[in-house]
Design an enzyme around this catalytic site. Structure first.
Site, PDB file in Angstrom:
ATOM      1  N   ALA A 122     -16.594 -64.913 -99.721  1.00 38.42           N
ATOM      2  CA  ALA A 122     -16.205 -63.917-100.725  1.00 38.42           C
ATOM      3  C   ALA A 122     -16.737 -62.569-100.294  1.00 38.42           C
ATOM      4  O   ALA A 122     -17.942 -62.420-100.042  1.00 38.42           O
ATOM      5  CB  ALA A 122     -16.745 -64.297-102.104  1.00 38.42           C
ATOM      6  N   LEU A 126     -12.142 -58.016 -95.228  1.00 37.74           N
ATOM      7  CA  LEU A 126     -12.388 -58.469 -93.866  1.00 37.74           C
ATOM      8  C   LEU A 126     -11.858 -57.393 -92.931  1.00 37.74           C
ATOM      9  O   LEU A 126     -10.696 -56.993 -93.035  1.00 37.74           O
ATOM     10  CB  LEU A 126     -11.676 -59.797 -93.607  1.00 37.74           C
ATOM     11  CG  LEU A 126     -11.639 -60.307 -92.163  1.00 37.74           C
ATOM     12  CD1 LEU A 126     -13.039 -60.709 -91.689  1.00 37.74           C
ATOM     13  CD2 LEU A 126     -10.675 -61.487 -92.029  1.00 37.74           C
ATOM     14  N   GLY A 127     -12.704 -56.917 -92.017  1.00 37.67           N
ATOM     15  CA  GLY A 127     -12.285 -55.875 -91.095  1.00 37.67           C
ATOM     16  C   GLY A 127     -11.281 -56.382 -90.079  1.00 37.67           C
ATOM     17  O   GLY A 127     -10.936 -57.571 -90.033  1.00 37.67           O
ATOM     18  N   HIS A 218     -16.276 -57.380-105.645  1.00 38.02           N
ATOM     19  CA  HIS A 218     -17.371 -56.868-104.816  1.00 38.02           C
ATOM     20  C   HIS A 218     -18.403 -57.943-104.476  1.00 38.02           C
ATOM     21  O   HIS A 218     -19.424 -57.657-103.833  1.00 38.02           O
ATOM     22  CB  HIS A 218     -18.052 -55.698-105.549  1.00 38.02           C
ATOM     23  CG  HIS A 218     -18.839 -54.783-104.685  1.00 38.02           C
ATOM     24  ND1 HIS A 218     -20.193 -54.622-104.806  1.00 38.02           N
ATOM     25  CD2 HIS A 218     -18.461 -53.959-103.670  1.00 38.02           C
ATOM     26  CE1 HIS A 218     -20.623 -53.750-103.913  1.00 38.02           C
ATOM     27  NE2 HIS A 218     -19.592 -53.325-103.211  1.00 38.02           N
ATOM     28  N   LYS A 220     -20.408 -60.790-102.596  1.00 41.35           N
ATOM     29  CA  LYS A 220     -20.609 -61.111-101.177  1.00 41.35           C
ATOM     30  C   LYS A 220     -21.341 -62.456-101.091  1.00 41.35           C
ATOM     31  O   LYS A 220     -22.573 -62.512-101.202  1.00 41.35           O
ATOM     32  CB  LYS A 220     -21.421 -60.016-100.477  1.00 41.35           C
ATOM     33  CG  LYS A 220     -21.108 -58.582-100.903  1.00 41.35           C
ATOM     34  CD  LYS A 220     -19.711 -58.143-100.549  1.00 41.35           C
ATOM     35  CE  LYS A 220     -19.391 -56.762-101.127  1.00 41.35           C
ATOM     36  NZ  LYS A 220     -20.311 -55.693-100.762  1.00 41.35           N
ATOM     37  N   ASP A 225     -20.843 -75.686 -96.228  1.00 43.12           N
ATOM     38  CA  ASP A 225     -21.299 -76.981 -96.754  1.00 43.12           C
ATOM     39  C   ASP A 225     -22.314 -76.747 -97.868  1.00 43.12           C
ATOM     40  O   ASP A 225     -21.964 -76.191 -98.895  1.00 43.12           O
ATOM     41  CB  ASP A 225     -21.845 -77.860 -95.626  1.00 43.12           C
ATOM     42  CG  ASP A 225     -20.746 -78.340 -94.692  1.00 43.12           C
ATOM     43  OD1 ASP A 225     -19.569 -78.331 -95.111  1.00 43.12           O
ATOM     44  OD2 ASP A 225     -21.046 -78.697 -93.540  1.00 43.12           O
TER      45      ASP A 225
END
Length: 549
Positions: A122, A126-127, A218, A220, A225
């Protein structure tokens, strides 16, 4: 379909009710028929003209509870958290502080490669560079291996990003992930959260570059697993190389990992689903975030997400409650049983959906910080909400606040209006410093600036030192910045870690000291330096920047 909320507030704040009613009915009809991007950013001003959201209900302090600075132990100080949020007991030896962007990046790659059941990512976006492609390649290798290897045939990969940021430009987060989605359709899920506040006329007029200012996903969280990294870092090359953030790895902490996997799944369920042809759809029965009714979407999303929080909280309260004790939540002996000397509290803030748990807990922590305790607080974008600022200025604890110097601000050197953001934060810092001085609080509240050539600063969180202790017993770490956006606009999550484990406390102390060693303390002379001059027009737009950046 109701008129878009931000547009409605703008109209009613400017025009009489009769005229405003006509405008909103017209906008309803227009936006049932069409939806497109582009245009002016003038309506970024709309929320500034709207009435501010009411302050959250502050969690009450029971008599003899967390505020006391006696010798009753950590349970006595922080038991109240377990009464309001899930509480997970883990061994402190399973928690590791990561120190650098490269360590964060290499840890993620290694964990993806060895994952057998699930990878959950999350992030804001993604760059699209080489380092990000290598991360995607790791996911591809893991998925292919799961198909070839009978030991891990059920590997699932779930990615949650923000719709606006993840869709920006022709090459974007979506195009980076589409090959995986096309090749591993049954094992891959990409969810794109779209704020319900970007709708109608606002969505039509705000240009693509600025539409994320209305509100974003926002959180992160990077999960492999039963291990998980909680951070403030995005999945982008600068966060892997020279953008300083904070990162904590919880290893083999299954209950914590399950909670965040469920949380990301819940947010994903109320998000747009990326399809192999690059189209997006909503799950059947879910209200659309910007085409459907605003209130209906928020109600459905809040219900789905709070199911995760409430279920976990109830389960933990039942599990951790001693049969012979009348106390709820944490037991007094709980922090030492079986080596599980640490508690993890997940804190979620999603104000657009009516969820404000993190705000309530953070306010309580700041309020309860008593005399002779010390709070080290950091934010890459120092912009405390009014409520947080009142608590800091009125508290008894000592505060050392670390923020970015102009040259390590992520917007330093940016083009256009964005290039003024570092100067605006200088103005905000000066206003705060002047307020500290006017109240005679210079000995209690200290402001620091982070410096590091060729780096930017994005770390956020706090470390809490109890009276007479030389190591912190609590930290907050995750995505919130303590500012207006974090509290009012975006989806945020962080964890509070409370620990009696001396080695973990030392890790936290070393992390805090490592960041502050690269700082200088702010004084009145700081703002007299030529590079701290703030132009008048920047001062005038600072209220706008405070609300959107």
């Amino acid at each position: 379909m109701a008129a878009p909320m931000s547009w409605r507030r703008l109209v009613y704040s400017v025009y009489p009710p009769a005229i405003a009613g006509v405008f909103t009915r017209i906008s309803d009809r227009i936006f049932r028929a069409r939806d497109r991007r582009g245009g002016s950013s003038v309506l970024l001003l709309a929320p500034l003209l709207a009435e501010a959201d009411p302050a959250p209900r502050l969690i009450s302090r029971p008599v003899g509870s967390a505020g006391a600075q006696g010798t009753e132990g950590l349970c006595g100080h922080f038991r109240w958290m377990a009464e309001h949020v899930p509480a997970f007991r883990v061994p402190g030896t399973h928690i590791h502080i990561l120190t650098s962007p490269d360590q964060f990046y290499q840890t993620m790659k290694a964990r993806i490669k060895t994952a057998k059941r699930r990878v959950v990512m999350a992030s804001l976006y993604l760059g699209t560079g080489q380092l990000e492609q290598e991360l995607v390649d790791c996911m591809e290798d893991a998925l292919q291996r799961s198909q070839d290897n009978s030991d891990s045939p059920d590997l699932k990969v779930s990615v949650l990003l923000d719709y606006t940021r993840g869709s920006r430009g022709q090459i974007n987060s979506r195009t980076m992930l589409l090959p995986l989605l096309q090749r591993f359709t049954s094992q891959m899920r990409v969810s794109l959260y779209h704020t319900p506040d970007l709708r109608g006329l606002l969505r039509l007029l705000v240009p693509q570059r600025f539409n994320e200012t209305i509100g974003v996903q926002h959180i992160k969280v990077y999960l492999f697993d039963d291990s998980i990294i909680i951070s403030g870092a995005n999945l982008s090359d600068s966060y892997f190389t020279n953008r300083q953030d904070r990162y904590v790895l919880l290893e083999n902490c299954g209950e914590v990992a399950d909670f965040f996997a469920d949380l990301v799944e819940a947010v994903g369920d109320v998000s747009l689903q990326l399809q192999p042809d690059d189209s997006v759809t909503m799950l059947e029965g879910m209200v659309h975030p910007y085409k459907g009714n605003r209130q209906d979407f928020s109600t459905a999303a809040r219900k789905r997400i709070m199911e995760v929080v409430n279920t976990a909280q109830m389960r933990q309260q039942l599990t951790n409650r001693p049969e012979d004790s009348e106390d709820e939540g944490l037991s007094d002996g709980g922090l030492s049983d079986g080596g599980e000397d640490t508690w993890v509290f997940p804190l979620v803030q999603m104000k657009p959906l009516g969820i404000q748990v993190d705000e309530q807990v953070t306010q309580r922590l700041l309020k309860d910080a008593g005399p002779n305790s010390t709070v080290f607080l950091t934010s890459g974008y120092f912009n405390l909400t009014r409520a947080y600022m009142r608590l800091v200025l009125g508290a008894g604890a000592g505060y050392r606040i670390l923020t970015a110097s102009p040259e390590v601000n992520g917007f330093f050197g940016a083009k256009g209006v964005a290039g003024a953001i570092p100067a605006a934060y200088v103005h905000i810092a000066r206003q705060f410093y002047n307020q500290v001085c006017s109240l005679g609080q210079q000995e209690r509240i200290h402001l620091h600036e982070y410096h590091r050539p060729e780096w930017t600063f994005h770390a956020k969180g706090l470390w809490y030192y109890l009276q007479g202790k030389d190591r912190p017993c609590l930290t907050l770490i995750g995505s919130p910045n303590f500012g207006y956006r974090s509290v009012h606009r975006d989806l945020e999550a962080q964890i509070a870690i409370v620990t009696e484990n001396k080695a973990l406390q030392s890790q936290l102390q070393e992390e805090q000291e490592r960041l502050y060693q690269r700082s200088t303390e702010v004084s009145s002379s700081t703002f007299e330096q030529p590079d701290r001059h703030v132009k008048l027009w920047v001062k005038l737009v600072t209220p706008l920047i405070k609300n959107f950046f």
